[in-house]
Design a protein around this motif. Structure first.
Motif, PDB file in Angstrom:
ATOM      1  N   TYR A 176      -1.822   1.491  -9.761  1.00  0.00           N
ATOM      2  CA  TYR A 176      -2.222   1.819  -8.392  1.00  0.00           C
ATOM      3  C   TYR A 176      -3.743   1.924  -8.369  1.00  0.00           C
ATOM      4  N   ASP A 205      -7.435   2.177  -6.079  1.00  0.00           N
ATOM      5  CA  ASP A 205      -7.950   2.630  -4.790  1.00  0.00           C
ATOM      6  C   ASP A 205      -8.824   1.544  -4.172  1.00  0.00           C
ATOM      7  N   GLU A 206      -9.478   1.873  -3.061  1.00  0.00           N
ATOM      8  CA  GLU A 206     -10.200   0.859  -2.284  1.00  0.00           C
ATOM      9  C   GLU A 206     -11.397   0.256  -3.012  1.00  0.00           C
ATOM     10  N   GLU A 212       0.826  -1.207   0.000  1.00  0.00           N
ATOM     11  CA  GLU A 212       0.000   0.000   0.000  1.00  0.00           C
ATOM     12  C   GLU A 212       0.857   1.252   0.000  1.00  0.00           C
ATOM     13  N   GLU A 213       0.362   2.279  -0.667  1.00  0.00           N
ATOM     14  CA  GLU A 213       1.037   3.580  -0.713  1.00  0.00           C
ATOM     15  C   GLU A 213      -0.025   4.668  -0.647  1.00  0.00           C
ATOM     16  N   ARG A 214       0.436   5.912  -0.622  1.00  0.00           N
ATOM     17  CA  ARG A 214      -0.499   7.040  -0.702  1.00  0.00           C
ATOM     18  C   ARG A 214      -0.213   7.822  -1.961  1.00  0.00           C
ATOM     19  N   ASP A 233      -1.674  11.247  -3.905  1.00  0.00           N
ATOM     20  CA  ASP A 233      -2.542  12.426  -3.779  1.00  0.00           C
ATOM     21  C   ASP A 233      -3.442  12.329  -2.544  1.00  0.00           C
ATOM     22  N   GLY A 234      -2.874  11.794  -1.468  1.00  0.00           N
ATOM     23  CA  GLY A 234      -3.619  11.687  -0.224  1.00  0.00           C
ATOM     24  C   GLY A 234      -4.557  10.511  -0.140  1.00  0.00           C
ATOM     25  N   VAL A 235      -4.620   9.681  -1.191  1.00  0.00           N
ATOM     26  CA  VAL A 235      -5.519   8.528  -1.235  1.00  0.00           C
ATOM     27  C   VAL A 235      -4.708   7.248  -1.048  1.00  0.00           C
ATOM     28  N   ARG A 236      -5.203   6.351  -0.191  1.00  0.00           N
ATOM     29  CA  ARG A 236      -4.537   5.066  -0.004  1.00  0.00           C
ATOM     30  C   ARG A 236      -4.784   4.184  -1.227  1.00  0.00           C
TER      31      ARG A 236
END
Length: 285
Positions: free
Chosen positions: A225, A227-228, A176-178, A180-183
């Motif tokens: 990448y 997102d959730e 996991e990374e971030r 633009d502020g999103v996991r």
């Protein structure tokens, strides 16, 4: 993936597993090595499946803002092209403003940005240069382009970038990374253009089919990448093509998506009278 079976015979299996049913244990693979290999294979299959479904998640999301970057490397020379815009995955259309690098003989002067309209089966370009009047558009049928417009326009169509991942294989989860502020979850692997073309939607399939002929290999390494909810947030894809040079050329295309759900006004296609029909010179990047 081929996994070497290093388990012993019936006696060792009976001792290790606490039973004399060696034959059954050999079939079920109760050794630690076998269990670990099975877990790894299951994890890899799940990762590949999630990456392949990212295009579907984008269509459900609707529209998003886009940042693009494309770097070409050939004969020791690197050229970078960047773009920004908006894309609606439900209509497979969008608009980008693409910035070309300075001309070699006019450093610091820059170039007029190119406006691109991406539409099903077509790419429209304005301010392209190469003998095209500034107020006219150039129309290209993406299925007629040797690369299916994966690199021709200086930016990869965001839907095509996602649909290309339908051929993903050898996918590894990198953690996991971030962004633009999103996991986000980072995956690395290889996708096959031909496999992706056969699995793609009717909107992207013809262009990807054309792209099978445009590169020296169908294998495209990638980093993506998600997102959730499985939406593609960033894709970095690396293409190889001959380019008339002995060592060939490589193109790294990066597509970033953000601000999902943004309201996207319908893209208005150029009128027929505004499309240039004369001869177009080759436009150097």
């Amino acid at each position: 993936m081929v996994v070497q079976d290093r388990r012993g015979g019936a006696v060792s299996m009976a001792v290790a597993c606490g039973t004399g049913l060696a034959v059954g244990l050999l079939a079920t693979g109760c050794s630690p090595d076998g269990a670990a290999a099975d877990d790894q294979a299951a994890t890899a299959r799940a990762a590949a499946s999630e990456v392949r479904r990212s295009a579907d998640a984008l269509v459900r999301a609707g529209a998003a803002r886009v940042r693009t970057a494309m770097e070409t490397a050939s004969g020791g020379t690197r050229v970078a092209i960047r773009g920004t815009g908006i894309y609606d995955f439900r209509t497979s259309s969008g608009q980008l403003r693409v910035l070309l690098p300075d001309l070699a003989d006019k450093p610091g002067e820059g170039r007029q940005p190119i406006t691109e309209i991406l539409a099903p089966g077509a790419l429209f370009m304005k301010n392209r240069g190469a003998g095209v009047p500034a107020d006219k558009w150039v129309r290209m049928a993406t299925a007629a382009l040797a690369d299916g417009n994966l690199v021709t326009g200086g930016a990869t169509d965001p839907l095509a970038a996602a649909e290309l991942l339908r051929g993903a294989r050898e996918v590894a989860y990198r953690g996991e990374e971030r962004l633009d502020g999103v996991r986000v979850r980072h995956y690395r692997g290889i996708t096959d253009i031909g496999v992706a073309a056969r699995a793609a939607s009717r909107r992207s399939g013809p262009a990807l089919t054309a792209a099978e002929k445009g590169f020296t290999t169908d294998a495209v390494p990638f980093d993506v990448y998600l997102d959730e909810v499985g939406r593609l947030r960033k894709a970095r894809q690396r293409f190889q093509f001959a380019n008339g040079a002995p060592e060939g050329a490589s193109v790294t295309s990066t597509t970033e998506l953000y601000d999902f759900g943004v309201r996207a006004a319908g893209v208005r296609l150029p009128e027929r009278r505004d499309i240039y029909t004369g001869k177009i010179a080759s436009a150097a990047p």
